[in-house]
Design an enzyme around this catalytic site. Structure first.
Site, PDB file in Angstrom:
ATOM      1  N   TYR A  38       0.839  -1.204   0.000  1.00  0.00           N
ATOM      2  CA  TYR A  38       0.000   0.000   0.000  1.00  0.00           C
ATOM      3  C   TYR A  38       0.873   1.252   0.000  1.00  0.00           C
ATOM      4  CZ  TYR A  38      -3.281   3.430   2.054  1.00  0.00           C
ATOM      5  OH  TYR A  38      -4.033   4.538   2.323  1.00  0.00           O
ATOM      6  N   ASP A  95     -11.198   8.618   6.206  1.00  0.00           N
ATOM      7  CA  ASP A  95      -9.920   9.347   6.265  1.00  0.00           C
ATOM      8  C   ASP A  95     -10.211  10.837   6.136  1.00  0.00           C
ATOM      9  OD1 ASP A  95      -7.416  10.440   5.950  1.00  0.00           O
ATOM     10  OD2 ASP A  95      -6.760   9.035   4.416  1.00  0.00           O
ATOM     11  N   ASP A 137       0.703  13.813  10.324  1.00  0.00           N
ATOM     12  CA  ASP A 137       1.051  12.613  11.097  1.00  0.00           C
ATOM     13  C   ASP A 137      -0.194  11.760  11.272  1.00  0.00           C
ATOM     14  OD1 ASP A 137       3.887  12.432  11.918  1.00  0.00           O
ATOM     15  OD2 ASP A 137       3.519  14.498  12.556  1.00  0.00           O
ATOM     16  N   ASP A 158      -3.026   4.607  10.361  1.00  0.00           N
ATOM     17  CA  ASP A 158      -4.106   3.899   9.668  1.00  0.00           C
ATOM     18  C   ASP A 158      -4.348   2.558  10.337  1.00  0.00           C
ATOM     19  OD1 ASP A 158      -4.295   5.854   7.721  1.00  0.00           O
ATOM     20  OD2 ASP A 158      -3.453   4.624   6.110  1.00  0.00           O
TER      21      ASP A 158
END
Lengths: 123, 123
Positions: free
Chosen positions: A13, A37, A95, A98
């Site tokens: 990814y 996100d 910063d 995930d």
């Protein structure tokens, strides 16, 4: 779920994102995936919305992994990184952590990106 | 939810853990909190189970924050750290990311600790 395939996918990814390889990146997701996100924003769901999101967010941005990915005793794993990008000619750092969950085929089923207003700084 | 109080609580969490100050640590949690550590294991719920868990896991262990805490646009924030501890005379390092959610009073409502079998190493 075995942790190594999840961590391998997370490294792919990052690499696909940094290579601006949208096709490779999208191949890592399930067709029914959802992407929140940042956490607290409306999720992008399904291939069309997610691809549009990454096409936009990839532009000129690079991810720098800061620590090793973390697995779990379940179908979840995490990456913690800095996004380096530009906005109106200024260098920006975001910063982020995930958290991804994976379906039984090893594809990313959900992605939650933890970063808030004060995790973005202009350098 | 404002990010700064969440991050302040996460720093207090690390400091109280490292000071072996169980009372201070427990004061950061809601009475109805749940702790899933590691993710994929049965959650500890409520003050009695959570206190027993920390009394055990604190013994001889220290947390080393590796990057800045991450917030969100919701009631969630994360810390990414290494646990340094000992097992049968061997030094152990566990690489972890915690995701915490907070209730409206700013107390920790849920904690999910992401680490898998290969995130624990004997040094």
């Amino acid at each position: 779920m075995d942790n190594l395939p999840m961590k391998k996918t997370l490294q792919e990814y990052v690499d696909a994102f940094n290579a601006n390889d949208l096709e490779h990146l999208m191949s890592l997701f399930s067709d029914e995936a959802s992407v929140e996100d940042p956490v607290g924003s409306p999720p992008k769901t399904g291939r069309i919305e997610i691809e549009a999101f990454y096409r936009e967010s990839m532009t000129g941005a690079k991810l720098e992994l800061l620590v090793s990915p973390r697995g779990s005793y379940s179908n979840a794993a995490t990456i913690t990184f800095a996004v380096h990008t530009e906005k109106k000619g200024h260098s920006i750092r975001i910063d982020v952590t995930d958290v991804m969950t994976f379906d039984s085929a090893g594809k990313i089923a959900t992605m939650h990106a933890y970063w808030g207003p004060d995790d973005m700084q202009q350098l």
